[in-house]
Design an enzyme around this catalytic site. Structure first.
Site, short mmCIF file in Angstrom:
data_model
loop_
_atom_site.label_atom_id
_atom_site.label_comp_id
_atom_site.label_asym_id
_atom_site.label_seq_id
_atom_site.Cartn_x
_atom_site.Cartn_y
_atom_site.Cartn_z
CG ASP A 94 -7.02 -2.88 2.34
OD1 ASP A 94 -8.24 -3.06 2.25
OD2 ASP A 94 -6.31 -3.40 3.22
CE1 TYR A 143 -9.82 -18.93 7.07
CE2 TYR A 143 -10.17 -16.73 6.18
CZ TYR A 143 -10.64 -17.82 6.89
OH TYR A 143 -11.91 -17.81 7.41
CG ASN A 161 -2.01 -1.00 1.20
OD1 ASN A 161 -2.28 -1.62 0.17
ND2 ASN A 161 -2.66 -1.20 2.33
CG ASP A 163 -0.96 0.90 5.12
OD1 ASP A 163 -0.18 0.81 6.09
OD2 ASP A 163 -1.78 0.02 4.81
#
Length: 328
Positions: free
Chosen positions: A306, A118, A52, A270
């Protein structure tokens, strides 16, 4: 498993001004207002604090390089192409056969955001110090690292430590965002490593809530006193409606930019890092670099995703100057 070195990235012969590395993952989000459990349709994207920041810097007109390990699978190949497509140099990134790309699934239910990871045994968790390219780090002006990567595995911890050592060896400035993730490790586990990195950094970019956990105190004055002992210029995010610049005995307050409408707060930190580092590269005074970081952060929260809301330099300048948008 095998490692495939990717000879891709920015224009030939151009060394990135900023190098960063870490785990980028596939990202899935329900397309509607339903949560994960009840949604039948999902939107695919990718996420990663370090990528990012690299994308944010590229959009702001700077040469940024990101590297890390991704699985040689559909999500890994997709993520690598997307980061490359944003103008980020990915020539030191690797696709690793036989291990997966990490995955994050995010939902917003009743206004509350929840994240499910995950990433156990992901390709990124296998990074080792010998995978670092010393010349690549040495050629940069600044190395940006976060506290997410060392939380992935012991070898990742060693890789971050070695990258910082190489940067210091070659006179490359080190920027460190602790980005404490309590789903990856506890505050007690993270504390010695993250505080050790803070002592090595030239620029330390923590949130106030992170500092309260790391320093084990809620007293603002105690937090500032601890920061004054560091050699780094410390930038404290999340202090009410302002960001604090702690430089020796001097503490400067830089007000936030008010967001017209908050859509998604993920990625704001970010965006701030990208704006602040861009300010450093443009040789702005620290308070002005923080002001630019505050602006980028406020722009990011007004868009979903994001990294999708990260602005170009022209868009950031227009927002800074309050230029009126002409639709047609």
């Amino acid at each position: 498993m095998t490692y495939d070195h990717q000879e891709t990235g920015g224009p030939a012969g151009e060394t990135p001004e900023v190098v960063t590395f870490g785990e980028s993952m596939g990202l899935m989000m329900p397309t509607g207002a339903k949560g994960i459990e009840y949604s039948a349709a999902f939107e695919k994207s990718f996420a990663g604090a370090e990528s990012n920041v690299a994308i944010g810097l590229a959009r702001l007109g700077h040469r940024a390089g990101w590297f890390g390990h991704l699985g040689d699978d559909p999500l890994g190949r997709y993520t690598l192409k997307q980061i490359r497509g944003e103008g980020v140099d990915v020539s030191r990134a690797r696709l690793v056969a036989g291990v997966p790309t990490g995955l994050i699934i995010r939902e917003v239910v009743s206004g509350k955001s929840s994240v499910y990871y995950y990433r156990r045994h992901s390709a990124a968790s296998l990074m080792r110090p010998e995978h670092l390219d010393e010349a690549y780090i040495a050629g940069a002006k600044l190395l940006h690292v976060t506290g997410i990567t060392p939380a992935l595995s012991e070898t990742c911890r060693e890789t971050v430590r070695e990258a910082v050592r190489l940067a210091r060896k070659h006179g490359v400035k080190v920027c460190f965002d602790p980005n404490l993730r309590l789903k990856l490790w506890s505050a007690a586990e993270a504390r010695p490593f993250l505080l050790g990195l803070a002592e090595e950094a030239d620029y330390f970019l923590p949130g106030l809530d992170e500092l309260q956990l790391l320093y084990e105190t809620d007293r603002f004055d105690d937090v500032i006193d601890r920061l004054r002992r560091l050699k780094a210029v410390s930038i404290v995010k999340g202090g009410g409606d302002r960001t604090y610049v702690v430089e020796g005995e001097t503490v400067t307050e830089v007000p936030y930019f008010k967001a017209e409408k908050v859509v998604d707060t993920v990625g704001a930190g970010d965006g701030f890092c990208a704006g602040f580092i861009a300010g450093l590269l443009r040789r702005l005074p620290h308070a002005e670099a923080v002001r630019l970081g505050n602006l980028i952060g406020s722009m990011v929260v007004q868009a979903a995703g994001d990294w999708e809301g990260l602005p170009t330099w022209e868009q950031a300048q227009a927002a800074m100057n309050n230029e009126r948008h002409v639709e047609r």
